[in-house]
Enzyme design. Structure first.
Site, mmCIF file in Angstrom:
data_model
loop_
_atom_site.group_PDB
_atom_site.id
_atom_site.type_symbol
_atom_site.label_atom_id
_atom_site.label_comp_id
_atom_site.label_asym_id
_atom_site.label_seq_id
_atom_site.Cartn_x
_atom_site.Cartn_y
_atom_site.Cartn_z
ATOM 1 N NE ARG A 79 -10.544 -14.324 -12.754
ATOM 2 C CZ ARG A 79 -9.475 -14.135 -11.992
ATOM 3 N NH1 ARG A 79 -9.413 -13.126 -11.158
ATOM 4 N NH2 ARG A 79 -8.450 -14.959 -12.050
ATOM 5 C CG HIS B 251 1.882 -2.305 -15.223
ATOM 6 N ND1 HIS B 251 1.615 -3.536 -14.671
ATOM 7 C CD2 HIS B 251 2.899 -2.485 -16.094
ATOM 8 C CE1 HIS B 251 2.444 -4.429 -15.191
ATOM 9 N NE2 HIS B 251 3.228 -3.821 -16.055
ATOM 10 N N GLY C 164 0.782 -1.236 0.000
ATOM 11 C CA GLY C 164 0.000 0.000 0.000
ATOM 12 C C GLY C 164 0.808 1.277 0.000
ATOM 13 C CG MET D 167 -1.479 -8.447 -6.231
ATOM 14 S SD MET D 167 -0.523 -7.687 -7.550
ATOM 15 C CE MET D 167 0.378 -9.108 -8.128
ATOM 16 C CG ASP E 134 -8.980 -2.710 -21.758
ATOM 17 O OD1 ASP E 134 -8.333 -3.503 -21.033
ATOM 18 O OD2 ASP E 134 -8.613 -2.391 -22.900
HETATM 19 C C1 GRF Z 1 3.240 -1.184 -7.531
HETATM 20 O O1 GRF Z 1 4.502 -1.390 -8.112
HETATM 21 C C2 GRF Z 1 2.182 -1.074 -8.587
HETATM 22 O O2 GRF Z 1 2.627 -0.473 -9.752
HETATM 23 C C3 GRF Z 1 1.859 -2.522 -8.855
HETATM 24 O O3 GRF Z 1 1.899 -3.123 -7.605
HETATM 25 C C4 GRF Z 1 2.773 -2.399 -6.736
HETATM 26 C C5 GRF Z 1 1.991 -2.018 -5.535
HETATM 27 O O4 GRF Z 1 2.804 -1.463 -4.528
HETATM 28 N N1 GRF Z 1 0.598 -2.639 -9.545
HETATM 29 P P1 GRF Z 1 2.127 -0.806 -3.247
HETATM 30 O O5 GRF Z 1 1.193 -1.858 -2.642
HETATM 31 O O6 GRF Z 1 1.386 0.412 -3.661
HETATM 32 O O7 GRF Z 1 3.271 -0.526 -2.323
#
Ligand code: GRF
Length: 213
Positions: A64, A108, A11, A89, A140
């Protein structure tokens, strides 16, 4: 603008949003944090910031779509207007996307469309690219696809290893994500459907930048 941040792990991006809001740099309020994992450090961050949080475990839902329907009702209950996936995730379905059209963002850690999916930083490092970075995009139905809203480039240094590269990208993620949320809060973001694929237009803002050298 009321936003929800969906998380699964540490986070730090959530923290960057909370810090920007507290500093008065964001005309947005984190109305809800949702984690699919009960032990996510992100939940502690939400708690410390006195932000409502919920655990919605994917293990409690058969599909889902059923999971996303539960998310949608929680988001609606909290009056959420923009959904931010920050280290969430899970692959989301049309159930969530239809409830929040063009209002679901993801961050990302690569310059998409390069290196989608898991371990983007490792993929970039192993590919030997000279420049990588981070991307905020509208979600999307695909995996790390969807119209790109903004990107920051990060140069790969000769002495980088995967960990140092990951850390420098993360610094830029923490700058980029609150900035993009503020664009949405100000109503600067529109989608242009007139030139083939949908393209994001942000009034008066550069959508690409270079991180610190
Ligand atoms: C980040 O690198 C984000 O880009 C990817 O997952 C990671 C999350 O990190 N989707 P955090 O939980 O915000 O520390």
């Amino acid at each position: 603008m009321r936003i929800a941040v969906l998380v699964s792990g540490s986070g730090t991006n959530l923290q960057a949003i909370l810090d920007a809001a507290r500093a008065g740099c964001l005309e947005a309020e984190v109305a809800l944090v949702v984690s699919n994992k009960a032990n996510a450090m992100a939940l502690t961050r939400a708690h410390e910031a006195h932000v409502p949080s919920l655990v919605v475990s994917h293990k409690d839902y058969a599909t889902r779509e059923a999971y996303d329907a539960a998310l949608v009702s929680a988001l609606r209950e909290h009056g959420v207007e923009l959904v931010v996936l920050a280290g969430f995730m899970r692959i989301v379905t049309p159930v969530l996307l239809a409830a929040f059209p063009n209002r679901v963002l993801n961050i990302h850690p690569s310059l998409l469309p390069a290196f989608p999916g898991l371990d983007a930083q490792r993929q970039a490092f192993e590919a030997g690219v000279a420049v990588t970075g981070c991307t905020v995009h509208l979600v999307d139905g695909g995996m790390d696809t969807g119209p790109i809203v903004a990107q920051t480039a990060v140069v790969v240094r000769g002495d980088d290893d995967e960990a140092t590269l990951r850390a420098r990208i993360l610094v830029e993620e923490h700058r980029l994500l609150p900035r993009v949320i503020q664009w949405f809060a100000r109503g600067l973001v529109t989608i242009d459907h007139g030139r083939g694929v949908p393209r994001v237009v942000v009034a008066g803002q550069a959508r690409g930048s270079f991180g610190e050298p």
